[in-house]
Motif scaffolding. Structure first.
Motif, PDB file in Angstrom:
ATOM      1  N   LEU A  47       0.689  -0.997   0.081  1.00  0.00           N
ATOM      2  CA  LEU A  47      -0.068  -0.048   0.017  1.00  0.00           C
ATOM      3  C   LEU A  47       0.890   1.273   0.139  1.00  0.00           C
ATOM      4  O   LEU A  47       0.442   2.238  -0.578  1.00  0.00           O
ATOM      5  CB  LEU A  47      -0.949  -0.099   1.131  1.00  0.00           C
ATOM      6  CG  LEU A  47      -1.860  -0.976   1.235  1.00  0.00           C
ATOM      7  CD1 LEU A  47      -2.799  -1.095   2.559  1.00  0.00           C
ATOM      8  CD2 LEU A  47      -3.023  -1.054   0.185  1.00  0.00           C
ATOM      9  N   LEU A  48       1.752   1.191   0.693  1.00  0.00           N
ATOM     10  CA  LEU A  48       2.608   2.371   0.810  1.00  0.00           C
ATOM     11  C   LEU A  48       3.475   2.718  -0.562  1.00  0.00           C
ATOM     12  O   LEU A  48       3.396   3.837  -1.234  1.00  0.00           O
ATOM     13  CB  LEU A  48       3.907   2.127   1.958  1.00  0.00           C
ATOM     14  CG  LEU A  48       3.670   2.175   3.246  1.00  0.00           C
ATOM     15  CD1 LEU A  48       4.835   2.126   4.229  1.00  0.00           C
ATOM     16  CD2 LEU A  48       2.912   3.435   3.716  1.00  0.00           C
ATOM     17  N   LEU A  49       3.784   1.515  -1.135  1.00  0.00           N
ATOM     18  CA  LEU A  49       4.688   1.860  -2.608  1.00  0.00           C
ATOM     19  C   LEU A  49       3.620   2.262  -3.628  1.00  0.00           C
ATOM     20  O   LEU A  49       3.839   3.179  -4.353  1.00  0.00           O
ATOM     21  CB  LEU A  49       5.162   0.494  -2.891  1.00  0.00           C
ATOM     22  CG  LEU A  49       6.256   0.025  -2.087  1.00  0.00           C
ATOM     23  CD1 LEU A  49       6.737  -1.363  -2.527  1.00  0.00           C
ATOM     24  CD2 LEU A  49       7.549   0.924  -1.987  1.00  0.00           C
ATOM     25  N   VAL A  50       2.099   1.805  -3.386  1.00  0.00           N
ATOM     26  CA  VAL A  50       1.358   2.258  -4.515  1.00  0.00           C
ATOM     27  C   VAL A  50       0.952   3.663  -4.035  1.00  0.00           C
ATOM     28  O   VAL A  50       0.846   4.346  -5.110  1.00  0.00           O
ATOM     29  CB  VAL A  50      -0.033   1.125  -4.220  1.00  0.00           C
ATOM     30  CG1 VAL A  50      -1.070   1.692  -5.024  1.00  0.00           C
ATOM     31  CG2 VAL A  50       0.137  -0.038  -4.781  1.00  0.00           C
ATOM     32  N   TRP A  51       0.883   3.756  -2.992  1.00  0.00           N
ATOM     33  CA  TRP A  51       0.639   5.387  -2.674  1.00  0.00           C
ATOM     34  C   TRP A  51       1.482   6.248  -3.037  1.00  0.00           C
ATOM     35  O   TRP A  51       1.197   7.676  -3.299  1.00  0.00           O
ATOM     36  CB  TRP A  51       0.124   5.669  -1.200  1.00  0.00           C
ATOM     37  CG  TRP A  51      -1.250   5.342  -1.131  1.00  0.00           C
ATOM     38  CD1 TRP A  51      -2.099   4.210  -0.783  1.00  0.00           C
ATOM     39  CD2 TRP A  51      -2.543   6.333  -1.261  1.00  0.00           C
ATOM     40  NE1 TRP A  51      -3.373   4.188  -1.070  1.00  0.00           N
ATOM     41  CE2 TRP A  51      -3.799   5.572  -1.007  1.00  0.00           C
ATOM     42  CE3 TRP A  51      -2.583   7.532  -1.626  1.00  0.00           C
ATOM     43  CZ2 TRP A  51      -4.941   6.183  -1.079  1.00  0.00           C
ATOM     44  CZ3 TRP A  51      -3.472   8.359  -1.471  1.00  0.00           C
ATOM     45  CH2 TRP A  51      -4.966   7.537  -1.427  1.00  0.00           C
ATOM     46  N   GLY A  52       2.945   5.855  -3.048  1.00  0.00           N
ATOM     47  CA  GLY A  52       3.946   6.689  -3.128  1.00  0.00           C
ATOM     48  C   GLY A  52       3.998   7.136  -4.852  1.00  0.00           C
ATOM     49  O   GLY A  52       4.233   8.118  -5.023  1.00  0.00           O
ATOM     50  N   SER A  53       3.577   5.915  -5.599  1.00  0.00           N
ATOM     51  CA  SER A  53       3.476   6.274  -6.990  1.00  0.00           C
ATOM     52  C   SER A  53       2.138   7.229  -7.449  1.00  0.00           C
ATOM     53  O   SER A  53       2.332   7.839  -8.329  1.00  0.00           O
ATOM     54  CB  SER A  53       3.215   4.794  -7.820  1.00  0.00           C
ATOM     55  OG  SER A  53       1.778   4.388  -7.427  1.00  0.00           O
ATOM     56  N   PHE A  54       1.027   7.224  -6.337  1.00  0.00           N
ATOM     57  CA  PHE A  54       0.097   7.987  -6.693  1.00  0.00           C
ATOM     58  C   PHE A  54       0.475   9.492  -6.676  1.00  0.00           C
ATOM     59  O   PHE A  54      -0.157  10.469  -7.197  1.00  0.00           O
ATOM     60  CB  PHE A  54      -1.074   7.894  -5.787  1.00  0.00           C
ATOM     61  CG  PHE A  54      -1.884   6.594  -5.944  1.00  0.00           C
ATOM     62  CD1 PHE A  54      -1.691   6.004  -7.120  1.00  0.00           C
ATOM     63  CD2 PHE A  54      -2.914   6.038  -5.166  1.00  0.00           C
ATOM     64  CE1 PHE A  54      -2.341   4.875  -7.482  1.00  0.00           C
ATOM     65  CE2 PHE A  54      -3.668   4.889  -5.463  1.00  0.00           C
ATOM     66  CZ  PHE A  54      -3.511   4.193  -6.583  1.00  0.00           C
TER      67      PHE A  54
END
Length: 307
Positions: A136-143
């Motif tokens: 989740l952290l990595l996905v939100w970092g890409s957002f």
């Protein structure tokens, strides 16, 4: 003193305690391994942190006693001051996010008509528990990147002027991390409040309806007072968790840009692992422990005083 004939002297409190311990020895025997593990993995590290906080220690050699020097350095350190300010913002906003969205969602789902609908929506909000938090952290970092989903959404609604790299801007980096994880519904908090609503007798809701307490009036007059134990527990856990939290700044920003997202727990981690100053890191850990105890006591006192 000789006891009177026909009277048996009552056992002293000491002998009564020993007798109770002797009678319950099987239970204490089964508890002993757990107590030893808790003591070694929980209390012994805390003891090490407190004792090493007063030393100059690199983690390998014999520590040198320096008194309160590490604490004086922590109080006067400007980086520690910035980290403390960031943590205060995080604790306040994190407390709001821990209480308000789960309460709203639990109210909406609890008052849905039909058990199947309630079960379906309840499952929908609980399923994200199985997703690893690092993903989740990595996905939100890409957002949050300049070409990420958030900037594309802003451009699609005509707000292209707001587009930027949210985690690289000192003005938005900290808030981007705090509000990471939309829709902000913690599954544990949601389930706790939902169970609290289920524990309220139906007679109470019926009486409130007869008295005209419906909608928001029922929430304020009936639900919130009866959910006070759950809300107090969530508040305490949120304060403790947010004071000690440092995972998302470590993974997404490394405390930057500058020290915009540095919090004391992250500063403690970097001080120990990157700089090798374990004594100073232990002093920061002790200060955080004292702060957690003080804030927890304050929240418990406030919740008790409002009863």
């Amino acid at each position: 003193m000789t006891a009177l004939p026909g009277f048996r002297p009552s056992p002293s409190p000491r002998w009564g305690t020993l007798a109770r311990l002797r009678r319950g020895w099987p239970a204490y025997l089964f508890l002993l391994p757990t107590l030893l593990l808790v003591g070694y993995f929980s209390y012994y590290p805390a003891y090490i942190a407190v004792t090493r906080a007063f030393t100059d220690w690199d983690g390998l050699n014999v520590p040198n006693f320096t008194g309160v020097e590490n604490f004086q350095r922590a109080v006067s350190d400007p980086v520690m001051g910035q980290a403390t300010l960031n943590m205060a913002i995080w604790v306040v906003l994190g407390l709001i996010l821990a209480l308000v969205p789960p309460l709203l969602i639990s109210e909406l789902i609890f008052h849905l008509r039909g058990q199947r609908r309630q079960y379906a929506y309840r499952t929908l909000f609980v399923i994200p528990i199985v997703i690893p938090s690092l993903v989740l952290l990595l996905v939100w970092g890409s957002f949050y990147r300049s070409d990420g989903l958030l900037n594309n959404l802003l451009a699609s609604v005509g707000l292209s002027g707001l587009r930027h790299d949210w985690l690289s801007d000192p003005g938005t980096a900290l808030y981007s991390l705090i509000f990471l994880g939309f829709p902000y519904v913690d599954a544990f908090n949601f389930l706790l409040l939902y169970a609290g609503l289920q524990a309220i007798p139906q007679d109470v809701f019926d009486a409130a309806k007869i008295d005209g307490a419906t909608g928001w009036r029922r929430v304020l007059r009936i639900d919130l007072p009866l959910l006070r134990p759950q809300l107090g527990l969530i508040a305490v856990l949120a304060i403790i968790g947010n004071v000690q939290y440092f995972i998302s700044p470590l993974v997404l920003t490394s405390g930057g840009p500058g020290f915009a997202t540095t919090v004391p727990a992250l500063l403690m981690y970097f001080t120990a692992t990157r700089d090798g100053e374990y004594g100073y890191a232990m002093a920061i850990a002790v200060l955080l422990m004292i702060l957690v105890v003080a804030l927890t006591g304050l929240s418990r006192w406030l919740s008790r005083g409002s009863r």
